[in-house]
Write a protein that holds these residues in place. Structure first.
Motif, PDB file in Angstrom:
ATOM      1  N   ILE A 174       0.802  -1.224   0.000  1.00  0.00           N
ATOM      2  CA  ILE A 174       0.000   0.000   0.000  1.00  0.00           C
ATOM      3  C   ILE A 174       0.842   1.285   0.000  1.00  0.00           C
ATOM      4  N   PRO A 175       1.992   1.353   0.715  1.00  0.00           N
ATOM      5  CA  PRO A 175       2.780   2.601   0.684  1.00  0.00           C
ATOM      6  C   PRO A 175       3.196   3.054  -0.715  1.00  0.00           C
ATOM      7  N   TYR A 176       3.205   2.135  -1.684  1.00  0.00           N
ATOM      8  CA  TYR A 176       3.574   2.527  -3.047  1.00  0.00           C
ATOM      9  C   TYR A 176       2.512   3.431  -3.697  1.00  0.00           C
ATOM     10  N   PHE A 177       1.298   3.450  -3.121  1.00  0.00           N
ATOM     11  CA  PHE A 177       0.253   4.330  -3.648  1.00  0.00           C
ATOM     12  C   PHE A 177       0.464   5.786  -3.235  1.00  0.00           C
ATOM     13  N   LYS A 178       1.226   6.015  -2.182  1.00  0.00           N
ATOM     14  CA  LYS A 178       1.354   7.361  -1.620  1.00  0.00           C
ATOM     15  C   LYS A 178       1.826   8.375  -2.660  1.00  0.00           C
ATOM     16  N   LYS A 179       2.767   7.974  -3.462  1.00  0.00           N
ATOM     17  CA  LYS A 179       3.335   8.856  -4.476  1.00  0.00           C
ATOM     18  C   LYS A 179       2.311   9.234  -5.544  1.00  0.00           C
ATOM     19  N   MET A 204      -0.907   4.334 -13.655  1.00  0.00           N
ATOM     20  CA  MET A 204      -0.545   4.330 -12.238  1.00  0.00           C
ATOM     21  C   MET A 204      -0.026   2.955 -11.832  1.00  0.00           C
ATOM     22  N   GLY A 205      -0.726   1.908 -12.268  1.00  0.00           N
ATOM     23  CA  GLY A 205      -0.281   0.542 -11.968  1.00  0.00           C
ATOM     24  C   GLY A 205       1.105   0.268 -12.523  1.00  0.00           C
ATOM     25  N   SER A 206       1.365   0.744 -13.746  1.00  0.00           N
ATOM     26  CA  SER A 206       2.679   0.545 -14.370  1.00  0.00           C
ATOM     27  C   SER A 206       3.766   1.313 -13.626  1.00  0.00           C
ATOM     28  N   MET A 207       3.430   2.515 -13.154  1.00  0.00           N
ATOM     29  CA  MET A 207       4.419   3.307 -12.421  1.00  0.00           C
ATOM     30  C   MET A 207       4.746   2.659 -11.076  1.00  0.00           C
ATOM     31  N   ILE A 208       3.732   2.083 -10.427  1.00  0.00           N
ATOM     32  CA  ILE A 208       3.973   1.374  -9.170  1.00  0.00           C
ATOM     33  C   ILE A 208       4.846   0.141  -9.424  1.00  0.00           C
ATOM     34  N   GLU A 209       4.534  -0.577 -10.498  1.00  0.00           N
ATOM     35  CA  GLU A 209       5.358  -1.739 -10.866  1.00  0.00           C
ATOM     36  C   GLU A 209       6.809  -1.307 -11.093  1.00  0.00           C
ATOM     37  N   THR A 210       6.995  -0.177 -11.775  1.00  0.00           N
ATOM     38  CA  THR A 210       8.335   0.347 -12.047  1.00  0.00           C
ATOM     39  C   THR A 210       9.065   0.680 -10.749  1.00  0.00           C
ATOM     40  N   ASP A 211       8.346   1.312  -9.809  1.00  0.00           N
ATOM     41  CA  ASP A 211       8.943   1.658  -8.513  1.00  0.00           C
ATOM     42  C   ASP A 211       9.343   0.403  -7.745  1.00  0.00           C
ATOM     43  N   LEU A 235      13.454  -3.372  -5.830  1.00  0.00           N
ATOM     44  CA  LEU A 235      13.922  -4.754  -5.771  1.00  0.00           C
ATOM     45  C   LEU A 235      15.347  -4.851  -6.313  1.00  0.00           C
ATOM     46  N   PHE A 236      15.593  -4.221  -7.462  1.00  0.00           N
ATOM     47  CA  PHE A 236      16.934  -4.268  -8.048  1.00  0.00           C
ATOM     48  C   PHE A 236      17.942  -3.573  -7.143  1.00  0.00           C
ATOM     49  N   ASP A 245       7.103 -11.766 -12.293  1.00  0.00           N
ATOM     50  CA  ASP A 245       6.323 -11.713 -11.051  1.00  0.00           C
ATOM     51  C   ASP A 245       5.669 -10.347 -10.855  1.00  0.00           C
ATOM     52  N   LEU A 246       6.317  -9.298 -11.362  1.00  0.00           N
ATOM     53  CA  LEU A 246       5.783  -7.950 -11.166  1.00  0.00           C
ATOM     54  C   LEU A 246       4.843  -7.510 -12.285  1.00  0.00           C
ATOM     55  N   PHE A 247       4.745  -8.308 -13.360  1.00  0.00           N
ATOM     56  CA  PHE A 247       3.826  -7.938 -14.436  1.00  0.00           C
ATOM     57  C   PHE A 247       2.386  -7.868 -13.928  1.00  0.00           C
ATOM     58  N   ASP A 248       1.996  -8.865 -13.131  1.00  0.00           N
ATOM     59  CA  ASP A 248       0.622  -8.907 -12.625  1.00  0.00           C
ATOM     60  C   ASP A 248       0.342  -7.807 -11.618  1.00  0.00           C
ATOM     61  N   VAL A 249       1.404  -7.211 -11.066  1.00  0.00           N
ATOM     62  CA  VAL A 249       1.217  -6.147 -10.082  1.00  0.00           C
ATOM     63  C   VAL A 249       0.597  -4.913 -10.724  1.00  0.00           C
ATOM     64  N   THR A 250       0.884  -4.682 -12.021  1.00  0.00           N
ATOM     65  CA  THR A 250       0.299  -3.531 -12.722  1.00  0.00           C
ATOM     66  C   THR A 250      -1.221  -3.586 -12.663  1.00  0.00           C
ATOM     67  N   GLU A 251      -1.790  -4.735 -13.062  1.00  0.00           N
ATOM     68  CA  GLU A 251      -3.247  -4.887 -13.037  1.00  0.00           C
ATOM     69  C   GLU A 251      -3.774  -4.877 -11.605  1.00  0.00           C
ATOM     70  N   PHE A 252      -3.016  -5.505 -10.713  1.00  0.00           N
ATOM     71  CA  PHE A 252      -3.423  -5.565  -9.309  1.00  0.00           C
ATOM     72  C   PHE A 252      -3.485  -4.158  -8.711  1.00  0.00           C
ATOM     73  N   ALA A 253      -2.434  -3.356  -8.951  1.00  0.00           N
ATOM     74  CA  ALA A 253      -2.360  -2.012  -8.372  1.00  0.00           C
ATOM     75  C   ALA A 253      -3.492  -1.125  -8.871  1.00  0.00           C
ATOM     76  N   HIS A 254      -3.877  -1.316 -10.131  1.00  0.00           N
ATOM     77  CA  HIS A 254      -4.957  -0.508 -10.705  1.00  0.00           C
ATOM     78  C   HIS A 254      -6.324  -1.003 -10.237  1.00  0.00           C
TER      79      HIS A 254
END
Length: 587
Positions: free
Chosen positions: A19-24, A97-104, A109-110, A136-145
């Motif tokens: 959830i903290p990744y939404f703050k930005k 927004m989901g893609s930007m969260i995935e990018t962050d 992670l890296f 693993d982070l591809f699905d996070v885009t859809e999840f975050a949105h």
């Protein structure tokens, strides 16, 4: 890496990390949820419009005037236009927004992976790590949105549907909503099974990535042993296991969707049966029942979307779980809060009662080592394999921390300075040369990013590499290929030496830098290393003892510690362990 038991992360914990990744992006999220509210209002208003028109038509058709019909159509048309624009924002900016969260998350992670110690990578598979940072982070885009959006829409529709339906008939509403908790409880069991299946599928995909990477990087070995069929069999085995995990996943998905379809039909049956009965009893009007059916249809569509989203939710949660597993790996080599930048180094290195072991419960690799290396001194380390020569050298740049004792450079404990400033003062040339995919120029510049071309070419000249580089098809701009496959071993080693020349460190570690070369290449590289070692504090690990005859001091390291110390001539005169090793080498 220390052996520690992994605990399964629950969904609440994983969400608290996510959830903290939404703050930005809270402004985008707020607008996205506001647009979701607008689309929801449009869905909720339609049954009320139909109810109103139906009630007028059934009570007195003459009251259903053209003006009323036009007003209703205009109202719904306006709402639908708002719905279209709101949905566009949700589909566009929501996904961005989901893609930007995935990018962050991928960045974090890296970045964390760069801080993890040697011990972690000794036990981790690169293919698994690649899987975590990519697929693993591809699905996070859809999840975050969709996660906040879908649950927000569902909450609004369920609450308002309950209020509106209760105003028509409370008991019928209560009967319908009593089915929903049962549906949720049964679905939760399938969700847990789906999540376990998704994680097994992710893990197996990581195994396939590891196997492919291992086989392709070792393709020359595979072909030299004519073992292509063995590699095919190994890949086929992993591929079949992945298929088995997918079959298991789809089994739970099929059961999950069948279950929701069953409850879907059950709710319609209940509405039709009890609605007709209540209408017969005069408790509900035909107009209300019509609106009721439309609201139930909207409610079921919402539940169906949540159910369908559950699959995506589990995929997203699985991706977050594997993300968190790596992010929760402790960083073993940490700077102290008050760590200072290491000033200009002269090159004096002191080991004081240093002991080291890789893991708790294991025996020490080094025991009570005391060593004083003077500025500019050339020290050679020899001894049997496994005696700890490389380990001792790896402690100086803090690739590992000492278990006991301390290491001082120019009188400063290396744990009191930042690792970046410490390692910037140390140059390392290893037996296994790693060149990055890019040009010769890029690989030399890696020693000091931002160096001028003149400085890079000068470093290559000092390393004895300039002449052969100039003869390459594109000179310094020649691509070296994956891991430098287009170059010979001696050429790669001279480029790595040029990289260290460019860095120009006061302390130098040579870890069996010529042991993998042929005699001609070794002779050329030895000249380069001799030039590199001038004026620097140098530690050389060598198996070919003839290469370190001119060292100021030779240390014979065994499992008992430093057993012998002295110059080549002194140690040969002692007729001890060094003399025996040297005689064996020259037999």
């Amino acid at each position: 890496m220390k052996n520690k038991q992994r605990t399964k992360k629950n969904t609440k914990y994983l969400l608290s990390r996510f959830i903290p990744y939404f703050k930005k992006y809270k402004f985008i999220l707020f607008l996205d949820l506001f647009c979701a509210l607008l689309t929801t209002v449009c869905d909720l208003v339609l049954p009320l419009i139909v109810r109103h028109l139906t009630a007028l038509g059934m009570s007195d058709i003459s009251t259903l005037s053209t003006e009323i019909i036009v007003s209703a159509v205009a109202l719904y048309t306006g709402l639908k236009l708002i719905d279209v624009f709101a949905y566009y924002y949700m589909s566009n900016r929501g996904h961005v927004m989901g893609s930007m969260i995935e990018t962050d998350m991928r960045r974090d992670l890296f970045s964390h992976m760069q801080k993890l110690s040697y011990s972690y990578y000794s036990n981790a598979k690169v293919g698994q790590l690649m899987s975590r940072i990519t697929s693993d982070l591809f699905d996070v885009t859809e999840f975050a949105h969709h996660c906040p959006e879908e649950f927000f829409i569902a909450a609004v529709k369920v609450i308002f549907s309950f209020i509106i339906l209760s105003s028509m008939d409370f008991w019928l509403t209560l009967i319908i909503f009593a089915i929903i908790p049962v549906m949720v409880i049964v679905s939760t069991r399938f969700n847990k099974s789906m999540r376990r299946a998704f994680k097994r599928s992710r893990n197996q995909l990581g195994e396939i990535n590891s196997a492919v990477e291992d086989s392709l990087l070792g393709i020359r070995v595979v072909k030299s042993f004519a073992n292509e069929e063995i590699e095919k069999e190994k890949f086929a085995e992993g591929n079949e296991k992945f298929l088995d995990t997918k079959k298991e996943t789809y089994k739970y998905m099929a059961g999950f969707h069948c279950l929701t379809r069953f409850f879907d039909g059950l709710m319609y049956i209940v509405v039709v049966a009890f609605g007709a009965l209540f209408m017969q009893m005069g408790r509900i009007s035909a107009a209300d029942l019509t609106a009721y059916l439309l609201y139930v249809s909207t409610l079921l569509a919402t539940i169906r979307r949540i159910v369908e989203f559950s699959e995506q939710f589990q995929r997203g949660i699985t991706g977050i779980e594997r993300f968190v597993e790596v992010l929760d790996e402790p960083i073993e080599i940490n700077d102290k809060p008050d760590a200072k930048e290491m000033p200009g180094v002269r090159g004096e290195v002191i080991f004081k009662n240093v002991s080291f072991k890789y893991n708790d419960g294991q025996e020490n690799v080094l025991n009570n080592i005391n060593l004083h290396i003077k500025k500019g001194e050339n020290i050679a380390l020899v001894g049997p394999s496994g005696a700890g020569k490389t380990t001792l050298c790896n402690l100086i740049p803090r690739f590992y921390d000492v278990t006991a004792g301390e290491i001082l450079i120019d009188g400063t404990d290396i744990r009191d300075v930042t690792t970046h400033s410490l390692r910037s003062q140390i140059g390392i040339v290893q037996q296994d040369v790693y060149l990055f995919s890019g040009t010769v120029y890029d690989n030399i510049e890696y020693g000091r990013p931002g160096a001028t071309r003149e400085e890079i070419e000068n470093a290559a000249r000092l390393a004895g590499a300039h002449e052969f580089i100039e003869q390459l098809p594109n000179g310094y701009d020649t691509f070296v290929g994956e891991r430098g496959v287009k170059l010979s071993g001696g050429q790669k080693q001279r480029i790595s030496i040029a990289r260290v020349f460019l860095k120009n460190p006061p302390i130098l570690i040579l870890d069996e830098a010529t042991s993998a070369l042929d005699n001609e290449s070794e002779h050329i590289v030895q000249k380069s290393l001799a030039e590199l070692a001038k004026g620097r504090t140098t530690l050389t690990i060598a198996h070919r003892l003839t290469t370190i005859k001119n060292a100021d001091t030779i240390l014979v390291l065994t499992e008992n510690g430093i057993e012998e110390s002295g110059s080549h001539n002194d140690l040969m005169a002692k007729q001890g362990l060094y003399s025996n090793l040297y005689s064996m080498y020259n037999v």
